[in-house]
Enzyme design. Structure first.
Site, mmCIF file in Angstrom:
data_model
loop_
_atom_site.group_PDB
_atom_site.id
_atom_site.type_symbol
_atom_site.label_atom_id
_atom_site.label_comp_id
_atom_site.label_asym_id
_atom_site.label_seq_id
_atom_site.Cartn_x
_atom_site.Cartn_y
_atom_site.Cartn_z
ATOM 1 N N HIS A 110 30.109 -25.175 72.569
ATOM 2 C CA HIS A 110 30.229 -23.725 72.652
ATOM 3 C C HIS A 110 28.894 -23.030 72.899
ATOM 4 O O HIS A 110 28.728 -21.844 72.600
ATOM 5 C CB HIS A 110 30.896 -23.163 71.397
ATOM 6 C CG HIS A 110 30.270 -23.617 70.115
ATOM 7 N ND1 HIS A 110 30.452 -24.889 69.610
ATOM 8 C CD2 HIS A 110 29.463 -22.982 69.232
ATOM 9 C CE1 HIS A 110 29.781 -25.006 68.472
ATOM 10 N NE2 HIS A 110 29.180 -23.859 68.222
ATOM 11 N N ASP B 249 25.615 -23.579 71.824
ATOM 12 C CA ASP B 249 24.460 -23.489 70.936
ATOM 13 C C ASP B 249 23.789 -24.845 70.708
ATOM 14 O O ASP B 249 22.907 -24.985 69.864
ATOM 15 C CB ASP B 249 24.848 -22.868 69.589
ATOM 16 C CG ASP B 249 25.822 -23.731 68.781
ATOM 17 O OD1 ASP B 249 26.245 -24.796 69.288
ATOM 18 O OD2 ASP B 249 26.172 -23.333 67.652
ATOM 19 N N HIS C 254 28.995 -24.531 61.154
ATOM 20 C CA HIS C 254 27.550 -24.496 60.966
ATOM 21 C C HIS C 254 27.070 -23.057 61.058
ATOM 22 O O HIS C 254 27.744 -22.197 61.631
ATOM 23 C CB HIS C 254 26.804 -25.399 61.961
ATOM 24 C CG HIS C 254 27.148 -25.171 63.402
ATOM 25 N ND1 HIS C 254 27.616 -26.168 64.230
ATOM 26 C CD2 HIS C 254 27.100 -24.060 64.177
ATOM 27 C CE1 HIS C 254 27.817 -25.692 65.444
ATOM 28 N NE2 HIS C 254 27.515 -24.411 65.440
ATOM 29 N N GLU D 298 28.695 -21.566 54.168
ATOM 30 C CA GLU D 298 27.903 -21.226 55.360
ATOM 31 C C GLU D 298 27.128 -19.923 55.176
ATOM 32 O O GLU D 298 26.033 -19.767 55.742
ATOM 33 C CB GLU D 298 28.815 -21.147 56.581
ATOM 34 C CG GLU D 298 29.520 -22.446 56.939
ATOM 35 C CD GLU D 298 28.575 -23.612 57.224
ATOM 36 O OE1 GLU D 298 27.427 -23.360 57.647
ATOM 37 O OE2 GLU D 298 28.985 -24.765 57.025
ATOM 38 N N HIS E 120 20.858 -27.438 51.931
ATOM 39 C CA HIS E 120 21.850 -28.162 51.143
ATOM 40 C C HIS E 120 21.310 -28.559 49.777
ATOM 41 O O HIS E 120 20.108 -28.711 49.583
ATOM 42 C CB HIS E 120 22.317 -29.411 51.901
ATOM 43 C CG HIS E 120 23.247 -29.097 53.019
ATOM 44 N ND1 HIS E 120 23.257 -29.767 54.218
ATOM 45 C CD2 HIS E 120 24.212 -28.142 53.121
ATOM 46 C CE1 HIS E 120 24.191 -29.250 54.995
ATOM 47 N NE2 HIS E 120 24.783 -28.267 54.361
ATOM 48 N N MET F 175 26.520 -25.330 47.788
ATOM 49 C CA MET F 175 25.684 -25.786 48.889
ATOM 50 C C MET F 175 25.633 -27.306 49.033
ATOM 51 O O MET F 175 24.878 -27.822 49.863
ATOM 52 C CB MET F 175 24.271 -25.205 48.755
ATOM 53 C CG MET F 175 24.220 -23.682 48.833
ATOM 54 S SD MET F 175 25.167 -22.983 50.226
ATOM 55 C CE MET F 175 24.288 -23.661 51.630
#
Length: 278
Positions: free
Chosen positions: A133, A135, A148, A189, A198, A206
């Site tokens: 898409h 990115d 993401h 997110e 994370h 997270m």
């Protein structure tokens, strides 16, 4: 075929998740569907605290390299749900889900969030996408990488349109074995959008994986300490709720689907520093 580099990559992955460090593709290493933000960037683990710190109850949150965050002058952020053509979920339902997800972070911090009418008026854009898409982080279909988001002040939050998203009702009773709770993924997110990396704490929002048909939306102490270190605390925050789901349930809950082998190999590649994100 295994070699020394792959074995070391598996060990890094196991260390990040507090697993027994064997260097082998054993059953506990076969993890659940996950976020697409990398745990290892340029060969360095952002989850380096590992299991030893977890045993002593230390905070295991992390930040993006350089510690980016929204400027102190910007405590009111506007978000737009911009790309929805690829999902069957209606706009009103999406608005409610994302409003709740943002509110969980606002409750603990000095930030507040408002939905904008268009992407042009927003600091953060949210969209559902399929495959490649544009990115550089293509989605991979059901399970595997769920979503993401980009660190401040990138403000982009993308979800894999191929997932069986559940936006209303009890996800644990969903008819699909690969159902994914939308609000749970959104809360996670948004943490990235605000600057959190994370966490090695399995109970934290997270933590980078979640099983299908699982709901996990309440901030844990690890999340709260991490985000308040960036933005300060809301004086009206009432603290975190007790964990309702154990880490064991999150890792191997009844009816949950594990990630396929190919997706696990992708994670190991990231752990070896071969890619920036999944």
């Amino acid at each position: 075929m295994f070699d020394a580099d792959l074995e070391e990559a598996i060990k890094v992955y196991q260390r990040n998740f507090g697993l027994n460090i064997t260097g082998a593709m054993d059953a506990p290493t076969m993890m659940a569907p996950r976020c697409g933000v990398a745990d290892v960037i340029n060969g360095t683990s952002s989850m380096g605290a590992g299991a030893a710190s977890h045993a002593h109850g230390r905070n295991l949150y992390s930040y993006f390299p350089g510690g980016p965050r929204w400027p102190r002058s910007k405590r009111s952020l506007r978000y737009a749900i911009a790309q929805t053509a690829a999902t069957p979920i209606d706009r009103a339902t999406l608005s409610r889900v994302f409003a709740r997800a943002f509110a969980r972070w606002a409750a603990a911090t000095t930030l507040n969030f408002t939905e904008a009418a268009s992407a042009e008026d927003a600091d953060i854009t949210i969209g559902f996408h399929a495959g490649d898409h544009g990115d550089g982080e293509a989605f991979d279909g059901p399970l595997g990488t769920l979503a993401h988001a980009f660190s401040p002040a990138g403000g982009r939050f993308h979800l894999d349109a191929a997932e069986s998203w559940v936006a209303t009702g009890d996800v644990s009773r969903a008819s699909s074995a690969v159902a994914v709770d939308l609000e749970s993924v959104a809360v996670h997110e948004i943490g990235h959008l605000l600057g959190l990396g994370h966490s090695s704490e399995p109970g934290a929002i997270m933590f980078p994986t979640i099983t299908s048909r699982t709901r996990k939306v309440d901030l844990a102490s690890d999340d709260v300490v991490g985000i308040q270190s960036l933005y300060g605390g809301n004086p009206n925050f009432k603290g975190v709720a007790p964990l309702a789901t154990s880490s064991r349930d999150m890792d191997s809950g009844a009816g949950a689907r594990s990630r396929p082998w190919s997706a696990l190999v992708a994670v190991v590649a990231v752990a070896a520093g071969l890619a920036v994100a999944l």
